[in-house]
Design a protein around this motif. Structure first.
Motif, PDB file in Angstrom:
ATOM      1  N   GLY A  38       0.821  -1.291  -0.026  1.00  0.00           N
ATOM      2  CA  GLY A  38      -0.051  -0.050   0.021  1.00  0.00           C
ATOM      3  C   GLY A  38       0.593   1.396   0.094  1.00  0.00           C
ATOM      4  O   GLY A  38       2.087   1.168  -0.010  1.00  0.00           O
ATOM      5  N   VAL A  39       0.209   2.468  -0.276  1.00  0.00           N
ATOM      6  CA  VAL A  39       0.959   3.596  -0.488  1.00  0.00           C
ATOM      7  C   VAL A  39      -0.059   4.651   0.383  1.00  0.00           C
ATOM      8  O   VAL A  39      -0.899   4.597   0.522  1.00  0.00           O
ATOM      9  CB  VAL A  39       0.920   4.036  -2.011  1.00  0.00           C
ATOM     10  CG1 VAL A  39       1.793   5.472  -2.123  1.00  0.00           C
ATOM     11  CG2 VAL A  39       1.690   3.152  -2.865  1.00  0.00           C
ATOM     12  N   VAL A  40       1.011   5.465   0.908  1.00  0.00           N
ATOM     13  CA  VAL A  40       0.311   6.706   1.695  1.00  0.00           C
ATOM     14  C   VAL A  40       1.460   7.938   1.038  1.00  0.00           C
ATOM     15  O   VAL A  40       2.534   7.886   0.903  1.00  0.00           O
ATOM     16  CB  VAL A  40       0.609   6.571   3.158  1.00  0.00           C
ATOM     17  CG1 VAL A  40       0.273   7.952   3.861  1.00  0.00           C
ATOM     18  CG2 VAL A  40      -0.096   5.663   3.958  1.00  0.00           C
ATOM     19  N   LEU A  41       0.302   8.956   0.521  1.00  0.00           N
ATOM     20  CA  LEU A  41       0.986  10.303   0.254  1.00  0.00           C
ATOM     21  C   LEU A  41       0.867  11.163   1.214  1.00  0.00           C
ATOM     22  O   LEU A  41      -0.125  11.339   1.833  1.00  0.00           O
ATOM     23  CB  LEU A  41      -0.207  10.687  -1.026  1.00  0.00           C
ATOM     24  CG  LEU A  41       0.599  11.251  -2.366  1.00  0.00           C
ATOM     25  CD1 LEU A  41       1.286  10.159  -2.869  1.00  0.00           C
ATOM     26  CD2 LEU A  41      -0.680  11.672  -3.231  1.00  0.00           C
ATOM     27  N   SER A  42       2.180  11.904   1.663  1.00  0.00           N
ATOM     28  CA  SER A  42       2.125  12.758   2.422  1.00  0.00           C
ATOM     29  C   SER A  42       2.358  14.195   1.846  1.00  0.00           C
ATOM     30  O   SER A  42       2.555  14.415   0.924  1.00  0.00           O
ATOM     31  CB  SER A  42       3.650  12.352   3.473  1.00  0.00           C
ATOM     32  OG  SER A  42       4.618  12.770   2.548  1.00  0.00           O
ATOM     33  N   LYS A  43       2.176  15.072   2.752  1.00  0.00           N
ATOM     34  CA  LYS A  43       2.225  16.601   2.684  1.00  0.00           C
ATOM     35  C   LYS A  43       1.211  17.085   1.610  1.00  0.00           C
ATOM     36  O   LYS A  43       1.758  17.858   0.864  1.00  0.00           O
ATOM     37  CB  LYS A  43       4.024  16.927   2.294  1.00  0.00           C
ATOM     38  CG  LYS A  43       4.659  16.546   3.403  1.00  0.00           C
ATOM     39  CD  LYS A  43       6.108  16.679   3.129  1.00  0.00           C
ATOM     40  CE  LYS A  43       7.005  15.731   4.053  1.00  0.00           C
ATOM     41  NZ  LYS A  43       8.794  15.830   3.479  1.00  0.00           N
ATOM     42  N   LEU A  44       0.161  16.392   1.653  1.00  0.00           N
ATOM     43  CA  LEU A  44      -0.929  16.900   0.631  1.00  0.00           C
ATOM     44  C   LEU A  44      -1.545  18.097   1.100  1.00  0.00           C
ATOM     45  O   LEU A  44      -2.148  18.702   0.359  1.00  0.00           O
ATOM     46  CB  LEU A  44      -1.946  15.868   0.548  1.00  0.00           C
ATOM     47  CG  LEU A  44      -1.750  14.749  -0.588  1.00  0.00           C
ATOM     48  CD1 LEU A  44      -2.708  13.523  -0.509  1.00  0.00           C
ATOM     49  CD2 LEU A  44      -1.681  15.283  -2.048  1.00  0.00           C
ATOM     50  N   ASP A  45      -1.235  18.754   2.363  1.00  0.00           N
ATOM     51  CA  ASP A  45      -1.446  20.030   2.671  1.00  0.00           C
ATOM     52  C   ASP A  45      -1.064  21.020   1.876  1.00  0.00           C
ATOM     53  O   ASP A  45      -1.241  22.333   2.084  1.00  0.00           O
ATOM     54  CB  ASP A  45      -1.576  20.087   4.160  1.00  0.00           C
ATOM     55  CG  ASP A  45      -0.313  19.651   4.816  1.00  0.00           C
ATOM     56  OD1 ASP A  45       0.316  18.754   4.239  1.00  0.00           O
ATOM     57  OD2 ASP A  45       0.342  20.194   5.642  1.00  0.00           O
ATOM     58  N   GLY A  46       0.037  20.659   1.318  1.00  0.00           N
ATOM     59  CA  GLY A  46       0.912  21.742   0.399  1.00  0.00           C
ATOM     60  C   GLY A  46      -0.003  21.861  -0.953  1.00  0.00           C
ATOM     61  O   GLY A  46      -1.096  21.621  -1.029  1.00  0.00           O
ATOM     62  N   ASP A  47       0.831  22.882  -1.887  1.00  0.00           N
ATOM     63  CA  ASP A  47       0.026  23.197  -3.126  1.00  0.00           C
ATOM     64  C   ASP A  47       0.475  22.554  -4.393  1.00  0.00           C
ATOM     65  O   ASP A  47       0.583  22.826  -5.421  1.00  0.00           O
ATOM     66  CB  ASP A  47      -0.072  24.613  -3.333  1.00  0.00           C
ATOM     67  CG  ASP A  47       1.510  25.268  -3.214  1.00  0.00           C
ATOM     68  OD1 ASP A  47       2.388  24.561  -3.033  1.00  0.00           O
ATOM     69  OD2 ASP A  47       1.401  26.655  -3.008  1.00  0.00           O
ATOM     70  N   ALA A  48       1.424  21.405  -3.907  1.00  0.00           N
ATOM     71  CA  ALA A  48       1.914  20.714  -5.235  1.00  0.00           C
ATOM     72  C   ALA A  48       0.707  20.021  -5.864  1.00  0.00           C
ATOM     73  O   ALA A  48      -0.177  19.675  -5.115  1.00  0.00           O
ATOM     74  CB  ALA A  48       2.989  19.661  -4.586  1.00  0.00           C
ATOM     75  N   ARG A  49       0.738  19.751  -7.069  1.00  0.00           N
ATOM     76  CA  ARG A  49      -0.277  19.086  -7.697  1.00  0.00           C
ATOM     77  C   ARG A  49      -0.475  17.639  -7.417  1.00  0.00           C
ATOM     78  O   ARG A  49      -1.377  17.083  -7.681  1.00  0.00           O
ATOM     79  CB  ARG A  49      -0.028  19.440  -9.292  1.00  0.00           C
ATOM     80  CG  ARG A  49      -0.253  20.879  -9.438  1.00  0.00           C
ATOM     81  CD  ARG A  49      -1.807  21.363  -9.910  1.00  0.00           C
ATOM     82  NE  ARG A  49      -2.120  20.669 -11.267  1.00  0.00           N
ATOM     83  CZ  ARG A  49      -2.047  21.083 -12.314  1.00  0.00           C
ATOM     84  NH1 ARG A  49      -1.136  22.088 -12.638  1.00  0.00           N
ATOM     85  NH2 ARG A  49      -2.250  20.522 -13.520  1.00  0.00           N
ATOM     86  N   GLY A  50       0.726  16.785  -7.221  1.00  0.00           N
ATOM     87  CA  GLY A  50       0.571  15.653  -6.555  1.00  0.00           C
ATOM     88  C   GLY A  50       0.694  14.516  -7.729  1.00  0.00           C
ATOM     89  O   GLY A  50      -0.022  13.456  -7.409  1.00  0.00           O
ATOM     90  N   GLY A  51       1.257  14.753  -9.026  1.00  0.00           N
ATOM     91  CA  GLY A  51       1.176  13.849  -9.933  1.00  0.00           C
ATOM     92  C   GLY A  51       1.993  12.527  -9.606  1.00  0.00           C
ATOM     93  O   GLY A  51       1.602  11.266 -10.212  1.00  0.00           O
ATOM     94  N   ALA A  52       2.678  12.617  -8.616  1.00  0.00           N
ATOM     95  CA  ALA A  52       3.529  11.458  -7.958  1.00  0.00           C
ATOM     96  C   ALA A  52       2.420  10.347  -7.731  1.00  0.00           C
ATOM     97  O   ALA A  52       2.833   9.069  -7.691  1.00  0.00           O
ATOM     98  CB  ALA A  52       4.382  11.609  -6.881  1.00  0.00           C
ATOM     99  N   ALA A  53       1.080  10.559  -7.259  1.00  0.00           N
ATOM    100  CA  ALA A  53       0.350   9.817  -6.818  1.00  0.00           C
ATOM    101  C   ALA A  53      -0.054   8.908  -8.238  1.00  0.00           C
ATOM    102  O   ALA A  53       0.005   7.644  -8.058  1.00  0.00           O
ATOM    103  CB  ALA A  53      -1.147  10.469  -6.453  1.00  0.00           C
ATOM    104  N   LEU A  54      -0.368   9.286  -9.241  1.00  0.00           N
ATOM    105  CA  LEU A  54      -0.409   8.637 -10.481  1.00  0.00           C
ATOM    106  C   LEU A  54       0.570   7.713 -10.745  1.00  0.00           C
ATOM    107  O   LEU A  54       0.549   6.599 -10.912  1.00  0.00           O
ATOM    108  CB  LEU A  54      -1.066   9.655 -11.505  1.00  0.00           C
ATOM    109  CG  LEU A  54      -1.188   8.869 -12.696  1.00  0.00           C
ATOM    110  CD1 LEU A  54      -2.907   8.396 -12.547  1.00  0.00           C
ATOM    111  CD2 LEU A  54      -1.433   9.796 -13.912  1.00  0.00           C
TER     112      LEU A  54
END
Ligand SMILES: Nc1nc2c(ncn2[C@@H]2O[C@H](COP(=O)(O)OP(=O)(O)OP(=O)(O)O)[C@@H](O)[C@H]2O)c(=O)[nH]1
Ligand SMILES: Nc1nc2c(ncn2[C@@H]2O[C@H](COP(=O)(O)OP(=O)(O)OP(=O)(O)O)[C@@H](O)[C@H]2O)c(=O)[nH]1
Ligand SMILES: [K+]
Ligand SMILES: [Mg+2]
Ligand SMILES: [Mg+2]
Lengths: 299, 281
Positions: free
Chosen positions: A246-262
């Motif tokens: 499983g994966v957890v994405l951290s620091k999602l409270d920032g303003d990065a678009r978060g393409g790493a999730a994909l």
């Protein structure tokens, strides 16, 4: 600075309004804009290429309804496809049939593992569990103290037989923690490990040894939402070196678009379980693929 | 038939190598435009020639003549004061330790100010580094005022005749207005002792396009004078610093190459570009 994807697609489709099916030229122009949007959101290039190929396939069959805005129709397709890749429904944690359930955390340096350990402990305790936190990062200066402070805040016991700062064997600590958990009636063991690079063979072998010592029910890869193109190489290294469930994405409270999730989802095929959204222990949420898709598209 | 062998594939490879190094879509497009122009003028034929032009272009984008020295030595009878800032987990505390190590090895005395009063065991971590490298640490109360700790650290440095004061601050995401205001205050309060000599933004090399936003917002708040690019020992290339240099004119001064006290090096544009392009040095 950049136009939104919807502005760009509107630009392409102004000429198209009222027409029936999308032509190949329309689809190519559209694909280029989607490619740009995804790259600007830090989705890794190989993943962008694979994703675009599947979108083109879907767009080819799609009817453009005269009454609707074609840009919105394409965005809807892209959004749906993103949600599908990001995991559709949220998966829950897997619990062991025979307690204790073991959750091992792994990831790059500074990705948010120790903080997540505290968050998981607090969250699981609130659900009536009796978690045990295990200090198996004996390398990073004062990682043990950091976990002890977080354990205290969460009201959860921390198993820390070694002081760390280079002293003690993390594999041994991890191994012994399971007996300790059984003796003290803990039903969940959360193992915090040192940050490591995918290319650090020695440290990856150590992670595998910790894994073998505790046989985790979940091996969670913690990745910073700000990570860019390196997400692929790193996720591959942890997938192959430790095995990820499983994966957890951290620091999602920032303003990065978060393409790493994909990117990570594509590479590992494993579910994104949680979103870590701040420095405090309560800043923690289940992962919402639909919100993540909108965020990646800048909607 | 002397057909140009720079076909679409060569150009696409080139573009891909920049994108996958986190150089970013816009800078990549501009760089490719310029290269197309130059290859036309120069009559470049082979992918190898193209690559060496690209290398030139990238090194140029990093402003190879920029001043990358660190203002870390005492002047006017007072210590040099350095403020270390950045988002969570980028490597600030470690970098403080490493810089102190270099200074102490050069015969300087160093005070480390533990102005991260927020994160669990952050001051302990800095104190461990201080012990490792032979620096003094000034720490305050847990959950205390970071500006007060920073002020005290500089005061201690002045009173003790120390050469350098390095102030470690808490990680903060640049979109957190309250935390950014707090950082601005830390700097203003320190400046009651005199100007800060160097404000270093610690940027993790794995960071994608958000790195440019980080640099922009941090420099708006505390006027960043240099970047420390950490974790370059991994697979990440750190290409975002090209946009940081081009758009904001902030040079990379140092790179982090590991977790140990000696894993810090000066930034060298040529070596950085070679690593970015996957050229074996
Ligand atoms: N804003 C924000 N900060 C976070 C989040 N998760 C962790 N952090 C912060 O990120 C920094 C690094 O977090 P850690 O939990 O120490 O990361 P780690 O992976 O254990 O780091 P190492 O053990 O050094 O590899 C700390 O300042 C945390 O407070 C998050 O979701 N949001
Ligand atoms: N591989 C590698 N790891 C590094 C480097 N610099 C720092 N680290 C590691 O990254 C993690 C985070 O480093 P810290 O110095 O605690 O980062 P920070 O910015 O002070 O973190 P916060 O104060 O929590 O925001 C630690 O595990 C460090 O050992 C580097 O150049 N290379
Ligand atoms: K690298
Ligand atoms: Mg940790
Ligand atoms: Mg720190």
């Amino acid at each position: 600075m950049f136009d939104t994807l919807s502005d760009r697609l509107n630009g392409i489709f102004t000429k198209l309004r009222g027409k029936g099916r999308l032509t190949d030229a329309d689809i190519d122009a559209t694909a280029r804009e989607i490619r740009l949007a995804l790259l600007e959101a830090d989705v890794a290039l190989p993943v962008v290429k694979a994703f675009i190929a599947s979108i083109k396939e879907r767009a080819r069959g799609a009817e453009v309804h005269g009454a609707l805005n074609p840009a919105q129709q394409v965005i809807k397709i892209v959004h749906e496809e993103l949600v599908a890749v990001l995991g559709g429904e949220t998966r829950r944690l897997q619990f062991a049939k025979q307690p204790p359930t073991v959750i091992m955390l792994a990831g790059l340096q500074g990705s948010g593992k120790t903080t997540l350990a505290g968050k998981l402990a607090r969250w699981l305790k609130a659900q009536g569990h009796q978690p045990l936190l295990v200090a198996a990062d004996l390398q990073r200066p004062n990682a043990v103290n950091q976990l002890q402070v977080l354990g205290q805040r969460a009201g959860v016991e921390v198993y820390a037989p070694e002081p760390g700062n280079g002293v003690g064997d993390p594999v041994r600590v991890a191994n012994d923690s399971i007996d300790h958990a059984r003796r003290s009636m803990r039903d969940i063991v959360i193992v915090d490990t040192a940050g490591r690079l995918g290319i650090d063979a020695e440290m990856m072998a150590q992670a595998a040894a910790i894994r073998d010592a505790v046989s985790p029910d979940e091996t969670i890869f913690v990745i910073d939402a700000m990570v860019g193109q390196d997400a692929v190489a790193t996720a591959e290294a942890f997938r192959d070196g430790v095995g990820i469930t499983g994966v957890v994405l951290s620091k999602l409270d920032g303003d990065a678009r978060g393409g790493a999730a994909l990117s990570v989802r594509y590479v590992t095929g494993q579910a994104i379980l949680f979103a870590s959204t701040g420095e405090k222990l309560e800043d923690f949420d289940v992962f919402h693929p639909d919100r993540m898709a909108s965020r990646i598209l800048g909607m | 038939l002397s057909r140009d062998r720079l076909d679409d594939e060569a150009w696409e490879d080139l573009e891909d190598s920049l994108i996958t190094a986190d150089v970013g879509v816009e800078p990549t497009r501009e760089i490719v435009e310029r290269l197309r122009e130059r290859t036309r003028v120069l009559g470049t034929r082979t992918p190898d020639e193209l690559r060496s032009l690209l290398r030139e272009e990238l090194v140029g984008a990093l402003d190879p003549k920029a001043d990358r020295s660190l203002a870390a030595t005492p002047h006017d009878g007072r210590p040099a004061v350095l403020l270390v800032v950045g988002v969570n987990g980028s490597g600030k505390t470690t970098t403080c330790g490493k810089i102190a190590r270099v200074l102490v090895a050069d015969g300087h005395t160093v005070v480390l100010g533990a102005a991260d009063t927020f994160r669990a065991a952050a001051a302990d971590q800095l104190a461990t580094w201080a012990g490792r490298v032979g620096a003094e640490v000034v720490r305050g109360r847990e959950a205390g005022d970071p500006a007060a700790v920073a002020f005290d650290a500089v005061r201690r440095g002045i009173e003790a005749g120390t050469d350098t004061v390095l102030i470690d601050t808490a990680g903060r995401l640049q979109n957190k207005v309250g935390l950014m205001d707090e950082l601005g205050k830390v700097k203003r309060v320190v400046e009651r002792h005199g100007p800060v000599d160097e404000t270093l933004l610690v940027l993790d090399a794995t960071t994608g396009q958000n790195g440019l936003t980080q640099a922009r917002v941090f420099t708006e708040v505390v006027d960043v004078t240099g970047v420390v690019l950490t974790k370059l020992d991994g697979t990440a290339k750190g290409g975002i610093v090209i946009a940081v240099q081009r758009n904001l004119g902030i040079p990379v001064k140092l790179v982090g190459l590991g977790e140990g006290p000696d894993d810090l090096a000066p930034f060298e544009p040529e070596a950085f570009v070679d690593a970015l392009l996957g050229v074996n040095a």
